[in-house]
Design a protein around this motif. Structure first.
Motif, PDB file in Angstrom:
ATOM      1  N   ASP A 331       0.817  -1.206   0.000  1.00 32.51           N
ATOM      2  CA  ASP A 331       0.000   0.000   0.000  1.00 32.51           C
ATOM      3  C   ASP A 331       0.855   1.261   0.000  1.00 32.51           C
ATOM      4  OD1 ASP A 331      -2.448  -1.502   0.284  1.00 32.51           O
ATOM      5  OD2 ASP A 331      -1.911  -1.796   2.397  1.00 32.51           O
ATOM      6  N   ILE A 332       1.916   1.258   0.807  1.00 29.43           N
ATOM      7  CA  ILE A 332       2.715   2.462   1.033  1.00 29.43           C
ATOM      8  C   ILE A 332       4.196   2.115   0.979  1.00 29.43           C
ATOM      9  CG2 ILE A 332       3.235   4.341   2.654  1.00 29.43           C
ATOM     10  CD1 ILE A 332       0.427   3.933   3.829  1.00 29.43           C
ATOM     11  N   HIS A 333       4.968   2.953   0.310  1.00 30.07           N
ATOM     12  CA  HIS A 333       6.424   2.803   0.198  1.00 30.07           C
ATOM     13  C   HIS A 333       7.067   3.919   1.018  1.00 30.07           C
ATOM     14  CE1 HIS A 333       9.842   1.573  -2.798  1.00 30.07           C
ATOM     15  NE2 HIS A 333      10.163   1.385  -1.542  1.00 30.07           N
ATOM     16  N   VAL A 334       7.696   3.573   2.125  1.00 28.37           N
ATOM     17  CA  VAL A 334       8.359   4.554   2.988  1.00 28.37           C
ATOM     18  C   VAL A 334       9.843   4.565   2.652  1.00 28.37           C
ATOM     19  CG1 VAL A 334       8.907   5.230   5.361  1.00 28.37           C
ATOM     20  CG2 VAL A 334       6.660   4.248   4.824  1.00 28.37           C
ATOM     21  N   ILE A 335      10.359   5.758   2.261  1.00 26.29           N
ATOM     22  CA  ILE A 335      11.729   5.838   1.763  1.00 26.29           C
ATOM     23  C   ILE A 335      12.517   6.887   2.549  1.00 26.29           C
ATOM     24  CG2 ILE A 335      13.195   6.136  -0.261  1.00 26.29           C
ATOM     25  CD1 ILE A 335      10.737   5.553  -1.990  1.00 26.29           C
ATOM     26  N   PRO A 336      13.300   6.460   3.554  1.00 25.20           N
ATOM     27  CA  PRO A 336      14.236   7.391   4.192  1.00 25.20           C
ATOM     28  C   PRO A 336      15.470   7.544   3.307  1.00 25.20           C
ATOM     29  CG  PRO A 336      14.397   5.238   5.227  1.00 25.20           C
ATOM     30  CD  PRO A 336      13.320   5.128   4.178  1.00 25.20           C
ATOM     31  N   MET A 337      15.873   8.769   3.039  1.00 17.64           N
ATOM     32  CA  MET A 337      17.017   8.996   2.165  1.00 17.64           C
ATOM     33  C   MET A 337      18.350   8.740   2.861  1.00 17.64           C
ATOM     34  SD  MET A 337      15.847   9.511  -0.721  1.00 17.64           S
ATOM     35  CE  MET A 337      14.323   9.942  -1.560  1.00 17.64           C
ATOM     36  N   ASN A 338      18.369   8.862   4.187  1.00 18.80           N
ATOM     37  CA  ASN A 338      19.577   8.602   4.979  1.00 18.80           C
ATOM     38  C   ASN A 338      19.223   7.562   6.029  1.00 18.80           C
ATOM     39  OD1 ASN A 338      21.762   8.612   6.731  1.00 18.80           O
ATOM     40  ND2 ASN A 338      22.038  10.831   6.658  1.00 18.80           N
ATOM     41  N   ILE A 339      19.873   6.391   5.992  1.00 13.46           N
ATOM     42  CA  ILE A 339      19.469   5.300   6.890  1.00 13.46           C
ATOM     43  C   ILE A 339      20.418   5.111   8.065  1.00 13.46           C
ATOM     44  CG2 ILE A 339      18.341   4.071   4.985  1.00 13.46           C
ATOM     45  CD1 ILE A 339      20.731   2.021   5.263  1.00 13.46           C
ATOM     46  N   LYS A 340      21.324   6.054   8.317  1.00 16.39           N
ATOM     47  CA  LYS A 340      22.190   5.926   9.477  1.00 16.39           C
ATOM     48  C   LYS A 340      21.354   5.865  10.746  1.00 16.39           C
ATOM     49  CE  LYS A 340      26.169   8.303   7.438  1.00 16.39           C
ATOM     50  NZ  LYS A 340      27.063   9.491   7.498  1.00 16.39           N
ATOM     51  N   GLU A 341      21.801   5.065  11.714  1.00 17.31           N
ATOM     52  CA  GLU A 341      21.010   4.834  12.915  1.00 17.31           C
ATOM     53  C   GLU A 341      20.702   6.115  13.678  1.00 17.31           C
ATOM     54  OE1 GLU A 341      22.611   1.823  15.379  1.00 17.31           O
ATOM     55  OE2 GLU A 341      22.487   0.251  13.866  1.00 17.31           O
ATOM     56  N   ASP A 342      21.643   7.060  13.658  1.00 11.37           N
ATOM     57  CA  ASP A 342      21.430   8.303  14.400  1.00 11.37           C
ATOM     58  C   ASP A 342      20.710   9.365  13.560  1.00 11.37           C
ATOM     59  OD1 ASP A 342      23.473   8.780  12.635  1.00 11.37           O
ATOM     60  OD2 ASP A 342      24.781   9.814  14.057  1.00 11.37           O
ATOM     61  N   SER A 343      20.272   8.974  12.367  1.00  7.95           N
ATOM     62  CA  SER A 343      19.608   9.921  11.482  1.00  7.95           C
ATOM     63  C   SER A 343      18.145  10.076  11.875  1.00  7.95           C
ATOM     64  CB  SER A 343      19.699   9.444  10.030  1.00  7.95           C
ATOM     65  OG  SER A 343      18.798  10.159   9.214  1.00  7.95           O
ATOM     66  N   PRO A 344      17.638  11.316  11.978  1.00  8.35           N
ATOM     67  CA  PRO A 344      16.207  11.500  12.250  1.00  8.35           C
ATOM     68  C   PRO A 344      15.336  10.933  11.125  1.00  8.35           C
ATOM     69  CG  PRO A 344      17.241  13.593  11.653  1.00  8.35           C
ATOM     70  CD  PRO A 344      18.343  12.605  11.848  1.00  8.35           C
ATOM     71  N   GLN A 345      15.896  10.819   9.929  1.00 11.18           N
ATOM     72  CA  GLN A 345      15.136  10.248   8.818  1.00 11.18           C
ATOM     73  C   GLN A 345      14.767   8.790   9.104  1.00 11.18           C
ATOM     74  OE1 GLN A 345      16.937  10.852   4.969  1.00 11.18           O
ATOM     75  NE2 GLN A 345      17.553  12.946   5.430  1.00 11.18           N
ATOM     76  N   MET A 346      15.750   8.014   9.550  1.00 12.07           N
ATOM     77  CA  MET A 346      15.494   6.597   9.821  1.00 12.07           C
ATOM     78  C   MET A 346      14.561   6.425  11.018  1.00 12.07           C
ATOM     79  SD  MET A 346      16.068   3.817   8.347  1.00 12.07           S
ATOM     80  CE  MET A 346      15.437   2.190   8.759  1.00 12.07           C
ATOM     81  N   GLU A 347      14.724   7.304  12.008  1.00 13.54           N
ATOM     82  CA  GLU A 347      13.865   7.231  13.185  1.00 13.54           C
ATOM     83  C   GLU A 347      12.408   7.494  12.803  1.00 13.54           C
ATOM     84  OE1 GLU A 347      13.286   9.349  17.578  1.00 13.54           O
ATOM     85  OE2 GLU A 347      14.807  10.079  16.179  1.00 13.54           O
ATOM     86  N   ILE A 348      12.182   8.551  12.036  1.00 10.57           N
ATOM     87  CA  ILE A 348      10.816   8.889  11.621  1.00 10.57           C
ATOM     88  C   ILE A 348      10.251   7.811  10.700  1.00 10.57           C
ATOM     89  CG2 ILE A 348       9.471  10.505  10.212  1.00 10.57           C
ATOM     90  CD1 ILE A 348      11.151  12.751  11.396  1.00 10.57           C
ATOM     91  N   ARG A 387       3.570   6.921  -1.611  1.00 16.56           N
ATOM     92  CA  ARG A 387       4.995   6.977  -1.295  1.00 16.56           C
ATOM     93  C   ARG A 387       5.242   8.076  -0.264  1.00 16.56           C
ATOM     94  NH1 ARG A 387       8.920   7.699  -6.338  1.00 16.56           N
ATOM     95  NH2 ARG A 387       7.510   6.036  -7.034  1.00 16.56           N
ATOM     96  N   ILE A 388       6.019   7.754   0.756  1.00 17.01           N
ATOM     97  CA  ILE A 388       6.392   8.738   1.775  1.00 17.01           C
ATOM     98  C   ILE A 388       7.908   8.897   1.739  1.00 17.01           C
ATOM     99  CG2 ILE A 388       6.392   9.329   4.225  1.00 17.01           C
ATOM    100  CD1 ILE A 388       3.892   7.632   4.555  1.00 17.01           C
ATOM    101  N   ILE A 389       8.356  10.080   1.371  1.00 12.70           N
ATOM    102  CA  ILE A 389       9.779  10.385   1.310  1.00 12.70           C
ATOM    103  C   ILE A 389      10.179  11.093   2.603  1.00 12.70           C
ATOM    104  CG2 ILE A 389      11.617  11.564   0.047  1.00 12.70           C
ATOM    105  CD1 ILE A 389      10.282   9.404  -1.599  1.00 12.70           C
ATOM    106  N   VAL A 390      11.105  10.483   3.333  1.00 16.52           N
ATOM    107  CA  VAL A 390      11.635  11.092   4.552  1.00 16.52           C
ATOM    108  C   VAL A 390      13.021  11.635   4.199  1.00 16.52           C
ATOM    109  CG1 VAL A 390      12.123  10.794   7.008  1.00 16.52           C
ATOM    110  CG2 VAL A 390      10.393   9.358   5.890  1.00 16.52           C
TER     111      VAL A 390
END
Length: 431
Positions: A331-348, A387-390
């Motif tokens: 249904d939904i494709h969630v795409i964090p552009m930066n996947i480092k563990e300390d990245s707010p993108q991956m957290e969100i 699609r959700i781009i973080v």
């Protein structure tokens, strides 16, 4: 049982996307399904369904099951390997032609790999259906079929091995057969509508299946192998081989309508078999008058893998897939552009994925260690509806929402996606 939603981590999902389509691919659907990692050719007319493609196949199958179960059908599974003697009973062993995949076992007995199952289903029911009191009966299966096509082409459109739903009805009289024929017609309309396909119903020849009457469900497409004649004013439609009509002819059904011509992909067919198989294979009942008579039969097919192919032909762009929502692999494709563990993108991205799963969405989380370019390239090919781009505004809590079907882009605070499911629908509203 209610669907509970799921999260798939893309780094573990096998999706072998390609920048270029195989040289053998001609049709748009063949090119895109190969590039998007849905299928891989094994030999001419024979394909492996890879995880994304198989998920779509299962979605189509489930829609078929839901709609056929609603009208009173029961599912069973018949063998692909069929003995010659049953085909000789029906008279089709010699008549079917070179498309029949024939083989011998170690004792030199003849068998075939089923292109269809009229003989087998008749053999299954004939000892049980001995009275009108046990009728009507409607049975169906979803199974792989085999036909030794002389010219396999256009990917899944004409293959030597393909997935098909075939159903069979058994009734006492013609009136009951007509009733089931209408039930299946309405069920097919609902099935193809849920699969996002616009279809036309056209009259056709009964061909190798035989019987008294047949109709086909056609998806209009330039790569279609059938030529369709239809009226621009009423619901008349017929295969041109059957109708012998031409562009500009007067409609034979209504006053004032004009015949138009189009190419079509056959995704379903329905046949009034009558007593073609029950007579020759001795499947008879005692009717209300106490007489022994052949059972009246009908058969009804849907090309499951061809429905997948037709959906791509009807909806995709030249650059990627655009799935109707009910058959999309996710249904939904969630795409964090930066996947480092300390990245707010991956957290969100993680918070969003869990919340959406809780709202019964199937989520694909792109947690691959890839650059933004390849992630966007693959996402465009795969074509998941939402699609959700973080990205860079993640520290502010802002994410980008894309409705891929409507080509709508919005920026919202991710907290809005953590509320009721209705909020998400509102975010993706087209107005």
């Amino acid at each position: 049982m209610k669907h509970m939603g799921s999260i798939t981590e893309q780094k573990y999902l096998f999706v072998p996307t390609l920048k270029e389509a195989p040289k053998s691919a001609e049709a748009k659907s063949h090119k895109l399904m190969s590039r998007a990692g849905l299928i891989k050719q094994v030999a001419a007319g024979i394909y492996s369904y890879l995880p994304l493609g198989y998920k779509v196949i299962k979605k189509i199958e489930n829609i078929v099951r839901e709609e056929l179960d609603k009208i009173g059908c029961s599912e069973l599974l018949l063998p692909a390997l069929q003995p010659r003697d049953l085909w000789e009973e029906s008279g089709r062993w010699d008549k079917y032609g070179p498309e029949l995949m024939r083989l011998k076992d170690r004792k030199d007995r003849d068998f075939c790999l089923g292109p269809t199952h009229e003989e087998i289903i008749t053999q299954v029911v004939r000892d049980y259906l001995n009275s009108y009191k046990k009728l009507p009966l409607a049975l169906y299966q979803i199974q792989t079929k085999f036909r030794d096509e002389m010219r396999p082409r256009f990917g899944l459109m004409r293959g030597r091995e393909f997935i098909m739903k075939d159903a069979y009805t058994f009734t006492e009289n013609q009136f009951e057969l007509d009733e089931w024929y209408q039930k299946f017609t309405k069920a097919y309309k609902r099935i193809f509508d849920r699969c996002g396909l616009e279809t036309k119903i056209v009259s056709s020849d009964t061909g190798q299946i035989g019987g008294d009457e047949a109709d086909e469900f056609m998806v209009m497409s330039e790569v279609g192998e059938d030529t369709i004649t239809y009226c621009d004013s009423c619901d008349f439609g017929a295969n041109q081989e059957f109708s012998e009509l031409h562009e500009g002819d007067d409609c034979p059904k209504c006053n004032g309508g004009v015949i138009r011509i189009a190419k079509g992909i056959e995704v379903g067919n329905i046949f009034k078999l009558g007593t073609k198989y029950s007579e020759s294979m001795n499947a008879k009942i005692i009717n209300k008058q106490g007489k022994q008579v052949p059972i009246i039969m009908g058969c009804y097919g849907i090309g499951i893998s061809r429905t997948l192919m037709a959906s791509v032909e009807q909806h995709a762009t030249e650059n990627g897939l655009v799935w109707p929502k009910d058959i999309a692999p996710y249904d939904i494709h969630v795409i964090p552009m930066n996947i480092k563990e300390d990245s707010p993108q991956m957290e969100i991205a993680g918070i969003l994925s869990k919340a959406l799963k809780g709202k019964r969405y199937d989520v694909l989380l792109d947690n691959r260690n890839e650059r933004p370019g390849p992630k966007q390239f693959d996402a465009d090919l795969i074509g998941i509806p939402w699609r959700i781009i973080v990205g860079r505004r993640a520290p502010e809590g802002i994410v980008e929402i894309r409705n891929m079907q409507k080509d709508i882009v919005k920026e919202v605070h991710f907290s809005k996606l953590l509320l009721k499911k209705e909020n998400i629908r509102e975010i993706f509203a087209t107005k």
